[in-house]
Design a protein around this motif. Sequence first.
Motif, short mmCIF file in Angstrom:
data_model
loop_
_atom_site.label_atom_id
_atom_site.label_comp_id
_atom_site.label_asym_id
_atom_site.label_seq_id
_atom_site.Cartn_x
_atom_site.Cartn_y
_atom_site.Cartn_z
N HIS A 39 7.08 1.31 -6.06
CA HIS A 39 7.53 0.93 -4.73
C HIS A 39 9.06 0.93 -4.67
N VAL A 52 3.88 3.23 10.26
CA VAL A 52 3.59 3.82 8.96
C VAL A 52 3.50 5.33 9.14
N ASN A 85 0.80 -1.23 0.00
CA ASN A 85 0.00 0.00 0.00
C ASN A 85 0.83 1.27 0.00
N HIS A 86 2.15 1.15 0.09
CA HIS A 86 3.00 2.32 0.29
C HIS A 86 4.10 2.39 -0.76
N LYS A 87 4.63 3.58 -0.93
CA LYS A 87 5.71 3.77 -1.90
C LYS A 87 7.04 3.30 -1.34
N ASN A 110 3.24 8.81 6.76
CA ASN A 110 3.00 9.31 5.40
C ASN A 110 2.94 8.13 4.45
N ASP A 111 3.83 8.05 3.46
CA ASP A 111 3.78 6.94 2.50
C ASP A 111 4.95 5.99 2.70
N THR A 112 5.45 5.90 3.95
CA THR A 112 6.57 5.01 4.25
C THR A 112 6.18 4.00 5.31
N TYR A 113 6.48 2.74 5.02
CA TYR A 113 6.25 1.62 5.94
C TYR A 113 7.59 1.29 6.58
N TYR A 134 9.36 1.33 1.64
CA TYR A 134 9.44 0.35 2.71
C TYR A 134 10.86 0.41 3.26
#
Length: 421
Positions: A147, A188, A18-20, A190-193, A22
């Motif tokens: 990703h 998580v 789901n994220h850009k 923003n867009d980072t896991y 990781y």
Amino acid sequence: MTVKEVNPHFEDFLFDWNHKFYFLVGGYGSSKSYHVALKLIMKLLAEKRTALVVREVYDTHRDSIYSLLSEIIVDLGLEGKVKTGISPLQIRFPNGSKIIFKGMDKPAKLKSIHNVSIIWLEECSEVKYEGFKELIGRLRHPTLKLHMILSTNPVSTADWCYKYFFKDTKAKVHVLDDKELYQDRIKVVNDTYYHHSVADDNLFLPSSYIEQLEDLKQHDPDLYRVARKGRFGINGKLVLPQFEEWPHEAVMEAVQRIRNPIDRAGMDFGFEESYNALLRVTVDHTSKILYIHWEYYRNQMTDDRTAEDIAEFRGTGELIRADSAEPKTIQFFRQMGFNMRAAKKFAGSRLQYTKKVKRFKKIICSSNCPNTVDELKELTYAVDKAGEIIEDQFSIDPHIFSAIWYALDGYEVSDLNEVTP
């Protein structure tokens, strides 16, 4: 259908797309690289994609990530369907997906890559920040979600990957406190896991391996932090272990309480890569405390522009002790109305100045001086080939530390036992 047992701590990561970004950080033997490789294979079996796997040095791929991916392919019973090749290194899937391998030591070869929708940057701390930015530019596809997976053992908090994904004091960037990650294990933002792991998360490790990691606690605390705890920190021997950061108001209140304060200003010169660093410091001679409460820190500045920036010193008589290696610069500032003179330099002066600063019981810095905090809080000694510290050389070119040297020219911190590094 092949059933694959995995470590429970990585189950959520394996199936999350789901994220850009990781970002996986962990200790030795935590199995983070294994689960990234497995995640990548499963994704490429399910969707037609091109994935790029990057390390700093291309030649390290064959015996590391390529070998790991190949082992997993065999373990899953896919060797008849998924094709591996070594000239060039490449892995091809029956649906048209492929994994290609590149090294940042051969950046020209990145330019020929197209339609990459997944990048795995293994040991990302070994790659320069410029390389990371270049790779972000190579991550593009007209339709597929993009990703980037970054995996690493933790390094110094001065490293770019810590500053980018966690905190950068100098740039006033705060994305995530790494202590929160160590506590929660998965975060998580923003867009980072974010994912943190240690050897205990790998249920397939023998207990003897973990015992070996525990042995590091007594013999090598730095490596113990990295290998066993999987945490960022300071690598090396601190130059100023007595350094503290206080709120600005608290520093100024303490300075005002000093009975006979010694006020000094010191300046180191720089331009392109180096910095002009000017500090105001106050010495509490009785308590042997050095207070740092004002800073100027800029590079790529001509002398006339710097003079404008520090105009509050002009015509006041406040003495600035400066780097004697720049006599023309000092003369310019004197002509512009600044009270500036060269600090003494002599054979062995770097070591003597360093020892002088180390003699203070405390070095307290204002929170209004973020560049000073950034440099001095984690300043470490350089080491020789034998791993021994070099007492007058450091892990970086310390402009602020040099400015302190010059500010204290002619002052001696007496009646203290010398603090050895």
